[in-house]
Design an enzyme around this catalytic site. Sequence first.
Site, PDB file in Angstrom:
ATOM      1  N   ARG A 246     -25.821  59.909  11.743  1.00  0.00           N
ATOM      2  CA  ARG A 246     -24.668  60.471  11.038  1.00  0.00           C
ATOM      3  C   ARG A 246     -24.760  60.023   9.579  1.00  0.00           C
ATOM      4  O   ARG A 246     -24.662  58.834   9.283  1.00  0.00           O
ATOM      5  CB  ARG A 246     -23.384  59.927  11.685  1.00  0.00           C
ATOM      6  CG  ARG A 246     -22.130  60.625  11.234  1.00  0.00           C
ATOM      7  CD  ARG A 246     -20.897  59.940  11.797  1.00  0.00           C
ATOM      8  NE  ARG A 246     -20.558  58.760  11.018  1.00  0.00           N
ATOM      9  CZ  ARG A 246     -19.793  57.765  11.455  1.00  0.00           C
ATOM     10  NH1 ARG A 246     -19.316  57.767  12.677  1.00  0.00           N
ATOM     11  NH2 ARG A 246     -19.512  56.743  10.670  1.00  0.00           N
ATOM     12  N   HIS A 250     -17.280  58.526   9.008  1.00  0.00           N
ATOM     13  CA  HIS A 250     -16.713  59.265  10.143  1.00  0.00           C
ATOM     14  C   HIS A 250     -16.014  60.544   9.671  1.00  0.00           C
ATOM     15  O   HIS A 250     -16.224  61.615  10.219  1.00  0.00           O
ATOM     16  CB  HIS A 250     -15.729  58.371  10.906  1.00  0.00           C
ATOM     17  CG  HIS A 250     -14.985  59.073  11.986  1.00  0.00           C
ATOM     18  ND1 HIS A 250     -15.570  59.442  13.171  1.00  0.00           N
ATOM     19  CD2 HIS A 250     -13.702  59.520  12.049  1.00  0.00           C
ATOM     20  CE1 HIS A 250     -14.681  60.068  13.923  1.00  0.00           C
ATOM     21  NE2 HIS A 250     -13.544  60.128  13.265  1.00  0.00           N
ATOM     22  N   TYR A 258     -18.649  49.610   6.857  1.00  0.00           N
ATOM     23  CA  TYR A 258     -19.015  48.800   8.020  1.00  0.00           C
ATOM     24  C   TYR A 258     -20.510  48.845   8.302  1.00  0.00           C
ATOM     25  O   TYR A 258     -21.038  48.081   9.081  1.00  0.00           O
ATOM     26  CB  TYR A 258     -18.243  49.278   9.266  1.00  0.00           C
ATOM     27  CG  TYR A 258     -18.261  50.772   9.422  1.00  0.00           C
ATOM     28  CD1 TYR A 258     -19.333  51.424  10.021  1.00  0.00           C
ATOM     29  CD2 TYR A 258     -17.228  51.547   8.912  1.00  0.00           C
ATOM     30  CE1 TYR A 258     -19.362  52.793  10.124  1.00  0.00           C
ATOM     31  CE2 TYR A 258     -17.247  52.923   9.017  1.00  0.00           C
ATOM     32  CZ  TYR A 258     -18.322  53.545   9.617  1.00  0.00           C
ATOM     33  OH  TYR A 258     -18.354  54.904   9.700  1.00  0.00           O
TER      34      TYR A 258
HETATM   35  C1  LIG Z   1      -8.555  60.413  23.638  1.00  0.00           C
HETATM   36  C2  LIG Z   1      -8.748  60.078  22.187  1.00  0.00           C
HETATM   37  N1  LIG Z   1      -8.798  58.788  21.793  1.00  0.00           N
HETATM   38  C3  LIG Z   1      -8.997  58.466  20.486  1.00  0.00           C
HETATM   39  C4  LIG Z   1      -9.115  59.467  19.552  1.00  0.00           C
HETATM   40  C5  LIG Z   1      -9.344  59.124  18.073  1.00  0.00           C
HETATM   41  N2  LIG Z   1     -10.731  59.400  17.724  1.00  0.00           N
HETATM   42  C6  LIG Z   1     -11.088  60.541  17.103  1.00  0.00           C
HETATM   43  S1  LIG Z   1     -12.728  60.617  16.819  1.00  0.00           S
HETATM   44  C7  LIG Z   1     -12.989  59.117  17.523  1.00  0.00           C
HETATM   45  C8  LIG Z   1     -14.366  58.506  17.590  1.00  0.00           C
HETATM   46  C9  LIG Z   1     -15.259  59.231  18.509  1.00  0.00           C
HETATM   47  O1  LIG Z   1     -16.551  58.674  18.406  1.00  0.00           O
HETATM   48  P1  LIG Z   1     -17.786  59.380  19.039  1.00  0.00           P
HETATM   49  O2  LIG Z   1     -17.417  59.979  20.331  1.00  0.00           O
HETATM   50  O3  LIG Z   1     -18.920  58.413  19.046  1.00  0.00           O
HETATM   51  O4  LIG Z   1     -18.090  60.588  18.049  1.00  0.00           O
HETATM   52  P2  LIG Z   1     -18.532  60.581  16.526  1.00  0.00           P
HETATM   53  O5  LIG Z   1     -17.270  60.844  15.731  1.00  0.00           O
HETATM   54  O6  LIG Z   1     -19.151  59.263  16.221  1.00  0.00           O
HETATM   55  O7  LIG Z   1     -19.497  61.677  16.372  1.00  0.00           O
HETATM   56  C10 LIG Z   1     -11.799  58.566  17.977  1.00  0.00           C
HETATM   57  C11 LIG Z   1     -11.660  57.248  18.632  1.00  0.00           C
HETATM   58  C12 LIG Z   1      -9.040  60.814  19.991  1.00  0.00           C
HETATM   59  N3  LIG Z   1      -9.173  61.843  19.150  1.00  0.00           N
HETATM   60  N4  LIG Z   1      -8.876  61.092  21.310  1.00  0.00           N
END
Ligand SMILES: Cc1ncc(C[n+]2csc(CCOP(=O)(O)OP(=O)(O)O)c2C)c(N)n1
Length: 331
Positions: A246, A250, A258
């Site tokens: 990535r 985020h 970080y």
């Molecule tokens: C059920 C739920 N918990 C928390 C969130 C908040 N949230 C949005 S994106 C994210 C991180 C997801 O990380 P990952 O699955 O590794 O995907 P990336 O964004 O790194 O591609 C979180 C915790 C959410 N949208 N839905």
Amino acid sequence: MLDYKEAGLESEDLKEMYRTMHLARKIDERMWLLNRAGKLPFVISCQGQEATQVGAGYALDREVDIISPYYRDLALVTHFGMTAEETMLSAFAKKGDISSGGKQMPSHFSKKSCNIMTQGSSVTTQLLHAVGASFKFKMDDEKRVALTTLGEGSSNQGDFHEGLNFAGVHDLPFICIIENNDYAISVPRELQYGAEKLSDRALGYGMHGEHIDGNDPIAVYKAVKEARERAVNGEGATLIEAMSTRLTAHSSDDDDSYREKEERETMKESDCLVKFRSYILEHGVADEAWFEALEKEAKAIVTDATKAAEKAPYPKPEEALTHVYEEVHHG
Ligand SMILES: Cc1ncc(C[n+]2csc(CCOP(=O)(O)OP(=O)(O)O)c2C)c(N)n1
């Protein structure tokens, strides 16, 4: 990178794959600029994950297969038929946004006419929708697959385990790709799971598992192509872990302080777009002039899309609840 001929691809395929990866990157980059200029409220990027997304999409049959993507899948949905203007209309929250009429957050892609399923904001729910679709395909004996994607953080949600278990039990024509980009927002993968490879979980669900280089679109194409063949031949589901990079934070609402300084400096070396460009040049598939023309073409597409979306109307306040609740018509 894998040999494209061995993977069953022609030079024209590589050009088409690169064109989509590049267009998605350009749309994404423009959205960050618009965000920093105060014109767009929020951006969440596909940057660095285009190889996984286009490699996977290219191995599917867009006429019949269904995708249930996650918010980073701009390159995948672009391949499936989401236009640059539709993406911009969504980013500007305009009425013409194909996914929600400007009511959802941007990057919550859906477009029924292109077999892109709708999604919510809770991560991993899209996996259950894809499992459901593949169950329908199996019941009706249809030669189609449903593919879903998610980040490695999302693979720790209950929905992931429940969905994959169901797909394994019923040998569904279902493909799940974990786009493992090392972080869930700011949490590194060592703090997300204890397994060495998430693809090893496939054994526990009773399905085929693969761990691949997600920065190599040809490797992703090959893995998904084979998964699709198994699925339509009644041989069940596949879990693919594609190791990706990535390249951005985020989202536009946070930074990536970080990450260690060294990691940030070396990250660009695994940029899938740069690597694929070199591969195409080295293999004589296209020359510098082709890339230059493509650059101009993409710039024009993105600029036209931005202008059209900026000019487009917002939804009316009285439309706020349209399509939110069931509309009951009396008489
Ligand atoms: C059920 C739920 N918990 C928390 C969130 C908040 N949230 C949005 S994106 C994210 C991180 C997801 O990380 P990952 O699955 O590794 O995907 P990336 O964004 O790194 O591609 C979180 C915790 C959410 N949208 N839905």
